[in-house]
Design a protein around this motif. Structure first.
Motif, PDB file in Angstrom:
ATOM      1  N   TRP A 205       5.393   0.334  16.930  1.00 56.13           N
ATOM      2  CA  TRP A 205       5.957   0.461  15.454  1.00 56.13           C
ATOM      3  C   TRP A 205       5.979   2.201  15.366  1.00 56.13           C
ATOM      4  O   TRP A 205       4.910   2.797  15.353  1.00 56.13           O
ATOM      5  CB  TRP A 205       5.237   0.168  14.397  1.00 56.13           C
ATOM      6  CG  TRP A 205       5.297  -1.470  14.348  1.00 56.13           C
ATOM      7  CD1 TRP A 205       6.353  -2.326  13.929  1.00 56.13           C
ATOM      8  CD2 TRP A 205       4.178  -2.564  14.619  1.00 56.13           C
ATOM      9  NE1 TRP A 205       6.001  -3.838  14.271  1.00 56.13           N
ATOM     10  CE2 TRP A 205       5.162  -3.818  14.724  1.00 56.13           C
ATOM     11  CE3 TRP A 205       3.257  -2.263  15.263  1.00 56.13           C
ATOM     12  CZ2 TRP A 205       4.119  -4.861  15.105  1.00 56.13           C
ATOM     13  CZ3 TRP A 205       2.204  -3.517  15.523  1.00 56.13           C
ATOM     14  CH2 TRP A 205       2.884  -4.546  15.500  1.00 56.13           C
ATOM     15  N   VAL A 206       7.088   2.742  15.505  1.00 51.94           N
ATOM     16  CA  VAL A 206       7.040   4.029  15.173  1.00 51.94           C
ATOM     17  C   VAL A 206       7.400   4.323  13.694  1.00 51.94           C
ATOM     18  O   VAL A 206       8.602   3.897  13.163  1.00 51.94           O
ATOM     19  CB  VAL A 206       8.285   4.777  16.145  1.00 51.94           C
ATOM     20  CG1 VAL A 206       8.343   6.303  15.822  1.00 51.94           C
ATOM     21  CG2 VAL A 206       8.153   4.261  17.532  1.00 51.94           C
ATOM     22  N   TYR A 207       6.764   4.918  13.088  1.00 53.07           N
ATOM     23  CA  TYR A 207       6.874   5.243  11.480  1.00 53.07           C
ATOM     24  C   TYR A 207       7.154   6.649  11.359  1.00 53.07           C
ATOM     25  O   TYR A 207       6.668   7.415  11.859  1.00 53.07           O
ATOM     26  CB  TYR A 207       5.529   4.910  10.801  1.00 53.07           C
ATOM     27  CG  TYR A 207       5.425   3.473  10.658  1.00 53.07           C
ATOM     28  CD1 TYR A 207       6.011   2.524   9.708  1.00 53.07           C
ATOM     29  CD2 TYR A 207       4.388   2.691  11.608  1.00 53.07           C
ATOM     30  CE1 TYR A 207       5.671   1.207   9.680  1.00 53.07           C
ATOM     31  CE2 TYR A 207       4.365   1.460  11.584  1.00 53.07           C
ATOM     32  CZ  TYR A 207       4.788   0.576  10.515  1.00 53.07           C
ATOM     33  OH  TYR A 207       4.635  -0.875  10.550  1.00 53.07           O
ATOM     34  N   LYS A 208       8.299   7.116  10.442  1.00 50.91           N
ATOM     35  CA  LYS A 208       8.465   8.451  10.072  1.00 50.91           C
ATOM     36  C   LYS A 208       7.710   8.571   8.685  1.00 50.91           C
ATOM     37  O   LYS A 208       7.936   7.573   7.684  1.00 50.91           O
ATOM     38  CB  LYS A 208       9.953   8.441   9.955  1.00 50.91           C
ATOM     39  CG  LYS A 208      10.381  10.009   9.562  1.00 50.91           C
ATOM     40  CD  LYS A 208      11.900  10.195   9.597  1.00 50.91           C
ATOM     41  CE  LYS A 208      11.891  11.596   9.168  1.00 50.91           C
ATOM     42  NZ  LYS A 208      13.621  11.742   8.996  1.00 50.91           N
ATOM     43  N   ILE A 209       7.267   9.493   8.284  1.00 49.71           N
ATOM     44  CA  ILE A 209       6.553   9.672   7.231  1.00 49.71           C
ATOM     45  C   ILE A 209       7.056  11.198   6.530  1.00 49.71           C
ATOM     46  O   ILE A 209       6.840  12.103   7.332  1.00 49.71           O
ATOM     47  CB  ILE A 209       4.954   9.785   7.179  1.00 49.71           C
ATOM     48  CG1 ILE A 209       4.389   8.444   7.754  1.00 49.71           C
ATOM     49  CG2 ILE A 209       4.493  10.188   5.858  1.00 49.71           C
ATOM     50  CD1 ILE A 209       4.097   8.756   9.139  1.00 49.71           C
ATOM     51  N   VAL A 220       4.255   8.491  13.229  1.00 48.27           N
ATOM     52  CA  VAL A 220       2.968   7.933  13.679  1.00 48.27           C
ATOM     53  C   VAL A 220       3.346   6.279  14.522  1.00 48.27           C
ATOM     54  O   VAL A 220       4.113   5.727  13.841  1.00 48.27           O
ATOM     55  CB  VAL A 220       1.946   7.487  12.499  1.00 48.27           C
ATOM     56  CG1 VAL A 220       0.796   6.763  12.921  1.00 48.27           C
ATOM     57  CG2 VAL A 220       1.396   9.113  11.957  1.00 48.27           C
ATOM     58  N   ILE A 221       2.592   6.311  15.496  1.00 46.96           N
ATOM     59  CA  ILE A 221       2.758   5.098  16.559  1.00 46.96           C
ATOM     60  C   ILE A 221       1.779   4.134  16.362  1.00 46.96           C
ATOM     61  O   ILE A 221       0.502   4.475  16.550  1.00 46.96           O
ATOM     62  CB  ILE A 221       3.259   5.532  17.698  1.00 46.96           C
ATOM     63  CG1 ILE A 221       4.569   6.601  17.878  1.00 46.96           C
ATOM     64  CG2 ILE A 221       3.528   4.134  18.796  1.00 46.96           C
ATOM     65  CD1 ILE A 221       4.291   7.834  17.660  1.00 46.96           C
ATOM     66  N   LEU A 222       2.180   3.029  16.182  1.00 46.94           N
ATOM     67  CA  LEU A 222       0.976   1.894  15.962  1.00 46.94           C
ATOM     68  C   LEU A 222       1.420   0.958  16.975  1.00 46.94           C
ATOM     69  O   LEU A 222       2.458   0.447  16.991  1.00 46.94           O
ATOM     70  CB  LEU A 222       1.244   1.560  14.537  1.00 46.94           C
ATOM     71  CG  LEU A 222      -0.141   0.564  14.078  1.00 46.94           C
ATOM     72  CD1 LEU A 222      -1.277   1.619  14.127  1.00 46.94           C
ATOM     73  CD2 LEU A 222       0.170  -0.041  12.674  1.00 46.94           C
TER      74      LEU A 222
END
Length: 319
Positions: A205-209, A220-222
């Protein structure tokens, strides 16, 4: 015994994959993790790399692979924007029957003298580090495990100005120059696309904040693994477009993510982890010790020797 240097296009993938399984599946099973897999398509992906294709070094005996070592070139960058190349070393393996016969030493000698002429780096464990040090290797530092248990309690202060979105493909990402605090792999759009968005048989999961009133963003990658029956969220990487979004990427992410449970990271970036209230696991209590090392050559850039090298679980976990 026959030594070969092979590109991924000319490699007998099924033969190589079976050799890797024979070596690594017992170690995977012993570790208690069920997240790892060894398949042909993963090697095709891995050696393609983010910027340049890598190579595989093999030793064969009677048409049987008995040892391997691989490299993939990485674009490095320092805080001044200077760029240069290194190669990461991985897939080091020797058949159990042929161990203690200097095969690993010969393989690493060929790898160290790779055709690119680049400085080598890697993340060896206690078993491999002694050999690497023989090739003018240097322990840059040891990576630390960090943990945090998130209860997902209601926040006392509203985070309404903070936006968190899930990136599904590279078309949703702008081209950007990542903020480099000192020295790091250049984790730009090309890297994130190759490393996480196109990797087969893994879910990331690549999240953009971002915040409404501040210019820039973080990624942030999870991912998740099951370790000895426990589901764990692995925080693999944190990338920022400027200093604020780099240093606070994980803190902002943890304040907004709606997942409850145990979060684990492997990194030497204490600034980010402390800002996000992660706790460092003492080395003697960690499940395994991992080192960041480089092998010095005549053309080794001075930055490798003098600057802090920022590394994360994302650098290590791919291999």
């Amino acid at each position: 015994m026959d030594f070969k240097k092979i590109s991924i296009a000319k490699l007998d993938l099924p033969k190589f994959t079976e050799f890797q399984k024979r070596i690594f599946y017992p170690l995977i099973k012993k570790s208690g993790s069920n997240s790892a897999s060894i398949r042909d398509v993963e090697y095709l992906w891995k050696y393609k790399g983010a910027w340049k294709e890598g190579s595989i070094y093999l030793i064969e005996n009677e048409n049987k692979i008995i040892g391997s070592s691989g490299i993939v070139p990485y674009l490095m960058e320092d805080y001044l924007g200077n760029q240069f190349w290194c190669v990461q070393v991985f897939d080091n393996a020797v058949d159990q029957v042929y161990r203690k016969k200097n095969i690993f030493y010969e393989l690493y000698d060929k790898t160290y003298r790779n055709e690119y002429g680049y400085t080598c780096f890697g993340f060896p464990n206690d078993n491999a580090i002694a050999t690497i040090l023989k090739f003018n290797g240097h322990i840059k530092e040891e990576l630390s495990f960090w943990v945090k248990y998130r209860l997902n309690l209601p926040l006392k202060k509203s985070n309404s100005c903070l936006e968190l979105s899930l990136i599904q493909n590279a078309s949703q990402m702008p081209d950007f120059a990542p903020y480099i605090p000192s020295l790091s792999v250049r984790k730009d759009k090309n890297y994130i696309q190759w490393r996480y968005l196109t990797r087969p048989n893994r879910v990331y999961w690549v999240y953009k904040i971002s915040e409404d009133n501040l210019e820039g963003f973080s990624y942030v990658i999870l991912t998740t693994v099951t370790y000895r029956g426990i589901k764990i969220y692995l925080v693999l990487d944190a990338v920022g477009s400027n200093e604020y979004y780099y240093q606070n990427a994980i803190r902002l992410f943890m304040s907004k993510i709606d997942k409850r449970g145990l979060f684990v990271a492997l990194t030497n970036d204490e600034t980010q982890m402390k800002a996000a209230c992660f706790l460092k696991i003492p080395p003697k209590l960690a499940p395994k010790r991992h080192y960041l090392v480089y092998t010095e050559r005549d053309n080794t850039p001075f930055q490798l020797k003098s600057l802090t090298w920022y590394s994360s679980m994302g650098d290590w976990e791919v291999f």
